[in-house]
Design a protein around this motif. Structure first.
Motif, PDB file in Angstrom:
ATOM      1  N   LEU A   1       0.844  -1.189   0.000  1.00 20.43           N
ATOM      2  CA  LEU A   1       0.000   0.000   0.000  1.00 20.43           C
ATOM      3  C   LEU A   1       0.876   1.233   0.000  1.00 20.43           C
ATOM      4  O   LEU A   1       1.804   1.344   0.813  1.00 20.43           O
ATOM      5  CB  LEU A   1      -0.905   0.013   1.238  1.00 20.43           C
ATOM      6  CG  LEU A   1      -1.720   1.291   1.488  1.00 20.43           C
ATOM      7  CD1 LEU A   1      -2.781   1.467   0.414  1.00 20.43           C
ATOM      8  CD2 LEU A   1      -2.353   1.255   2.868  1.00 20.43           C
ATOM      9  N   TYR A   2       0.600   2.147  -0.917  1.00 16.78           N
ATOM     10  CA  TYR A   2       1.172   3.485  -0.861  1.00 16.78           C
ATOM     11  C   TYR A   2       0.022   4.343  -0.350  1.00 16.78           C
ATOM     12  O   TYR A   2      -0.942   4.601  -1.079  1.00 16.78           O
ATOM     13  CB  TYR A   2       1.668   3.934  -2.239  1.00 16.78           C
ATOM     14  CG  TYR A   2       2.456   5.215  -2.188  1.00 16.78           C
ATOM     15  CD1 TYR A   2       3.771   5.219  -1.732  1.00 16.78           C
ATOM     16  CD2 TYR A   2       1.890   6.415  -2.579  1.00 16.78           C
ATOM     17  CE1 TYR A   2       4.510   6.402  -1.671  1.00 16.78           C
ATOM     18  CE2 TYR A   2       2.615   7.596  -2.525  1.00 16.78           C
ATOM     19  CZ  TYR A   2       3.914   7.580  -2.068  1.00 16.78           C
ATOM     20  OH  TYR A   2       4.630   8.753  -2.003  1.00 16.78           O
TER      21      TYR A   2
ATOM     22  N   PHE B   1      -1.487   9.161  -2.374  1.00 20.82           N
ATOM     23  CA  PHE B   1      -0.892   9.597  -3.642  1.00 20.82           C
ATOM     24  C   PHE B   1      -0.168  10.928  -3.497  1.00 20.82           C
ATOM     25  O   PHE B   1       0.879  11.151  -4.109  1.00 20.82           O
ATOM     26  CB  PHE B   1      -1.995   9.695  -4.704  1.00 20.82           C
ATOM     27  CG  PHE B   1      -1.514  10.069  -6.071  1.00 20.82           C
ATOM     28  CD1 PHE B   1      -0.900   9.131  -6.893  1.00 20.82           C
ATOM     29  CD2 PHE B   1      -1.687  11.358  -6.568  1.00 20.82           C
ATOM     30  CE1 PHE B   1      -0.452   9.463  -8.174  1.00 20.82           C
ATOM     31  CE2 PHE B   1      -1.256  11.700  -7.843  1.00 20.82           C
ATOM     32  CZ  PHE B   1      -0.634  10.748  -8.645  1.00 20.82           C
ATOM     33  N   PHE B   2      -0.705  11.842  -2.682  1.00 22.26           N
ATOM     34  CA  PHE B   2      -0.153  13.186  -2.536  1.00 22.26           C
ATOM     35  C   PHE B   2       0.854  13.317  -1.398  1.00 22.26           C
ATOM     36  O   PHE B   2       1.311  14.419  -1.105  1.00 22.26           O
ATOM     37  CB  PHE B   2      -1.285  14.197  -2.322  1.00 22.26           C
ATOM     38  CG  PHE B   2      -2.181  14.359  -3.510  1.00 22.26           C
ATOM     39  CD1 PHE B   2      -1.744  15.015  -4.654  1.00 22.26           C
ATOM     40  CD2 PHE B   2      -3.471  13.855  -3.498  1.00 22.26           C
ATOM     41  CE1 PHE B   2      -2.571  15.166  -5.755  1.00 22.26           C
ATOM     42  CE2 PHE B   2      -4.306  14.002  -4.598  1.00 22.26           C
ATOM     43  CZ  PHE B   2      -3.848  14.666  -5.727  1.00 22.26           C
ATOM     44  N   ALA B   3       1.238  12.222  -0.762  1.00 24.43           N
ATOM     45  CA  ALA B   3       2.084  12.275   0.433  1.00 24.43           C
ATOM     46  C   ALA B   3       3.367  13.069   0.223  1.00 24.43           C
ATOM     47  O   ALA B   3       3.765  13.856   1.087  1.00 24.43           O
ATOM     48  CB  ALA B   3       2.406  10.864   0.919  1.00 24.43           C
TER      49      ALA B   3
ATOM     50  N   LYS C   1       7.508  15.279  -8.044  1.00 28.43           N
ATOM     51  CA  LYS C   1       7.647  14.985  -6.611  1.00 28.43           C
ATOM     52  C   LYS C   1       6.860  13.735  -6.232  1.00 28.43           C
ATOM     53  O   LYS C   1       7.323  12.935  -5.419  1.00 28.43           O
ATOM     54  CB  LYS C   1       7.199  16.177  -5.765  1.00 28.43           C
ATOM     55  CG  LYS C   1       8.243  17.266  -5.695  1.00 28.43           C
ATOM     56  CD  LYS C   1       7.928  18.302  -4.638  1.00 28.43           C
ATOM     57  CE  LYS C   1       7.901  17.810  -3.240  1.00 28.43           C
ATOM     58  NZ  LYS C   1       9.178  17.717  -2.545  1.00 28.43           N
ATOM     59  N   ILE C   2       5.675  13.574  -6.797  1.00 27.54           N
ATOM     60  CA  ILE C   2       4.865  12.384  -6.519  1.00 27.54           C
ATOM     61  C   ILE C   2       5.604  11.138  -6.995  1.00 27.54           C
ATOM     62  O   ILE C   2       5.674  10.128  -6.282  1.00 27.54           O
ATOM     63  CB  ILE C   2       3.473  12.513  -7.182  1.00 27.54           C
ATOM     64  CG1 ILE C   2       2.649  13.577  -6.454  1.00 27.54           C
ATOM     65  CG2 ILE C   2       2.747  11.169  -7.199  1.00 27.54           C
ATOM     66  CD1 ILE C   2       1.404  14.034  -7.190  1.00 27.54           C
ATOM     67  N   VAL C   3       6.170  11.199  -8.186  1.00 29.05           N
ATOM     68  CA  VAL C   3       6.914  10.056  -8.730  1.00 29.05           C
ATOM     69  C   VAL C   3       8.130   9.742  -7.855  1.00 29.05           C
ATOM     70  O   VAL C   3       8.416   8.576  -7.579  1.00 29.05           O
ATOM     71  CB  VAL C   3       7.302  10.315 -10.201  1.00 29.05           C
ATOM     72  CG1 VAL C   3       8.353   9.319 -10.688  1.00 29.05           C
ATOM     73  CG2 VAL C   3       6.061  10.261 -11.089  1.00 29.05           C
ATOM     74  N   ASP C   4       8.838  10.773  -7.399  1.00 24.96           N
ATOM     75  CA  ASP C   4       9.973  10.541  -6.505  1.00 24.96           C
ATOM     76  C   ASP C   4       9.536   9.829  -5.229  1.00 24.96           C
ATOM     77  O   ASP C   4      10.265   8.990  -4.688  1.00 24.96           O
ATOM     78  CB  ASP C   4      10.660  11.860  -6.130  1.00 24.96           C
ATOM     79  CG  ASP C   4      11.479  12.455  -7.273  1.00 24.96           C
ATOM     80  OD1 ASP C   4      11.791  11.727  -8.237  1.00 24.96           O
ATOM     81  OD2 ASP C   4      11.799  13.662  -7.188  1.00 24.96           O
ATOM     82  N   GLY C   5       8.329  10.150  -4.751  1.00 25.46           N
ATOM     83  CA  GLY C   5       7.819   9.516  -3.537  1.00 25.46           C
ATOM     84  C   GLY C   5       7.351   8.089  -3.749  1.00 25.46           C
ATOM     85  O   GLY C   5       7.676   7.184  -2.972  1.00 25.46           O
ATOM     86  N   ILE C   6       6.594   7.865  -4.805  1.00 26.62           N
ATOM     87  CA  ILE C   6       5.996   6.549  -5.044  1.00 26.62           C
ATOM     88  C   ILE C   6       6.954   5.594  -5.762  1.00 26.62           C
ATOM     89  O   ILE C   6       6.807   4.372  -5.681  1.00 26.62           O
ATOM     90  CB  ILE C   6       4.672   6.686  -5.831  1.00 26.62           C
ATOM     91  CG1 ILE C   6       3.825   5.422  -5.674  1.00 26.62           C
ATOM     92  CG2 ILE C   6       4.907   7.008  -7.290  1.00 26.62           C
ATOM     93  CD1 ILE C   6       2.425   5.540  -6.260  1.00 26.62           C
TER      94      ILE C   6
END
Length: 188
Positions: free
Chosen positions: A137-138, A141-143, A173-178
């Motif tokens: 689980l991520y 999405f906006f974390a 930024k979202i891609v870097d996080g997920i």
């Protein structure tokens, strides 16, 4: 490896040039990280969990090895009963399980404007479904946009003018996080 990204406008890349959307940026990030992966954009702007359920069977072609499920935002915007959203997500995850496709489930946090009972039910569905199906689980999405910047700052720095969809910088930024969670998914 082929990865399908089943989702709504957040996945589809609403309001952005094609190369700046979530799927192209994720694919570039994964390849730069050494993953030989093609990411299929199965995002449809305006889609709800019901729409995702209606599309999942034909999204999961024999070529698809893994899938990201990023749905629920439009259910939130429409105030759809979380029990309905949960049942739709359950159907999507069951279809993927039956097809032998590993899934990364991506959640969202509900706002409080529908009341505490709605928020609690909506927020609980993602972790409970991930646990039921044994999925990664991520949680939000906006974390990665919530880096200590206040909400207004986030909107200015990372969102399009509608305040709902991320800008190209926000998607980055979202891609870097997920990205690490997606790498873990495809390593399975």
């Amino acid at each position: 490896m082929t990865l399908a990204a089943l989702g709504d406008s957040l996945t589809q890349g609403y309001g952005l040039p094609m190369e700046d959307g979530f799927v192209p940026q994720l694919q570039a990030w994964l390849r730069a990280s050494g993953a030989d992966v093609d990411v299929i954009n199965a995002g449809v702007s305006g889609d709800t969990t019901a729409g995702g359920l209606s599309r999942v069977a034909w999204t999961l072609t024999p070529d698809v090895d893994a899938m990201i499920v990023n749905l629920g935002g439009n259910d939130l915007l429409r105030g759809i009963d979380p029990a309905v959203s949960r049942a739709n997500l359950d159907g999507i995850l069951r279809t993927a399980q039956d097809a032998g496709v590993d899934v990364l489930l991506v959640g969202l946090d509900a706002p409080s404007n529908y009341g505490p009972a709605y928020k609690a039910a909506f927020d609980a569905m993602y972790p409970e479904l991930a646990q039921t199906y044994g999925l990664d689980l991520y949680a939000n999405f906006f974390a990665s946009l919530q880096d200590g910047t206040d909400l207004m700052g986030v909107r200015v720095l990372y969102m399009q003018s509608d305040g709902i969809h991320p800008s190209a910088v926000g998607v980055g930024k979202i891609v870097d996080g997920i990205g690490p969670a997606v790498l873990s998914l495809i390593a399975q």
